[in-house]
Design an enzyme around this catalytic site. Sequence first.
Site, PDB file in Angstrom:
ATOM      1  N   SER A 106      77.818  61.852  29.592  1.00  0.00           N
ATOM      2  CA  SER A 106      76.965  61.739  28.304  1.00  0.00           C
ATOM      3  C   SER A 106      76.992  63.069  27.408  1.00  0.00           C
ATOM      4  CB  SER A 106      75.598  61.282  28.310  1.00  0.00           C
ATOM      5  OG  SER A 106      75.726  60.086  29.215  1.00  0.00           O
ATOM      6  N   HIS A 111      82.009  67.412  14.493  1.00  0.00           N
ATOM      7  CA  HIS A 111      82.943  68.237  13.895  1.00  0.00           C
ATOM      8  C   HIS A 111      82.916  68.036  11.993  1.00  0.00           C
ATOM      9  CE1 HIS A 111      84.799  69.037  17.849  1.00  0.00           C
ATOM     10  NE2 HIS A 111      84.781  67.794  17.938  1.00  0.00           N
ATOM     11  N   CYS A 134      76.270  57.067  29.088  1.00  0.00           N
ATOM     12  CA  CYS A 134      76.438  56.321  30.191  1.00  0.00           C
ATOM     13  C   CYS A 134      75.137  55.993  30.972  1.00  0.00           C
ATOM     14  CB  CYS A 134      77.307  57.029  31.296  1.00  0.00           C
ATOM     15  SG  CYS A 134      78.146  56.238  32.804  1.00  0.00           S
TER      16      CYS A 134
END
Length: 253
Positions: A106, A111, A134
Amino acid sequence: MDKEKIKLSGFNNLTKVLSFNLYDFCITLDDEQKSRYVSYIHDKYNASKITEISKEVVKRIDANILSVSAQDYDPVGASAMVLMSDVKGGGNPIPSTQVSMHLDKSHITVHTYPDAADPDGICSFRVDIDISTCGEIIPLDSINFLFEAFECDVVYIDYVVRGYTRLADGRKIYNDHHFNSILDFVKPELKRNYTYLSDINMPQDNTWQTKMMIKELGPENYLLNPEDISHPDVPNKMKLLREEMKEVYHMIH
């Protein structure tokens, strides 16, 4: 099944991925303003700033921080990554001695991509945010905060659930939360700010996508220098800006 507590045979290993891709636009009137725009973006969304946003996302989805890394780039742009656990805990860090090996799937990555190269002076700032978990945690719970953390003129939101986990009786399930649309998670007051909405829902494939484009606003919302409001080039720049938004929204030139 979706109304009762799901009983699993072990760890919930469904992978849930939210991709939040946004564009913010700005009008510049000369090269000096273009340079100022890049500096402004760096100051507002440098690696340190987007790291703080990422940490807040962890808190909003009730996960825990395992580790953090961040990087500013030359000449522009920044990245941040937060490795997190799906053990609910309100965004608090977990000591490395307590980290289990199955938790490191996880993460949040951010960006940034400032663009001041347009010859007409329509600058833009793009941010890609990916939240991958997850377990029981649902990344969609962070959507409203992301809208509030950035200025979102055009937004792409993708959400997929992959893999399967097993119920206590051995049967496989491919999703543990059910909904109609990504827009179900967006506040009504936020949705009212957008005039173009495209919503693709493929629940049979555990895949969803929503695109949004902001309503027409006045030039005061896009000028780097508010004192330029009466500049003779502004009306034409506003037309170019709207065309740029539509091009990015439709992904056609």
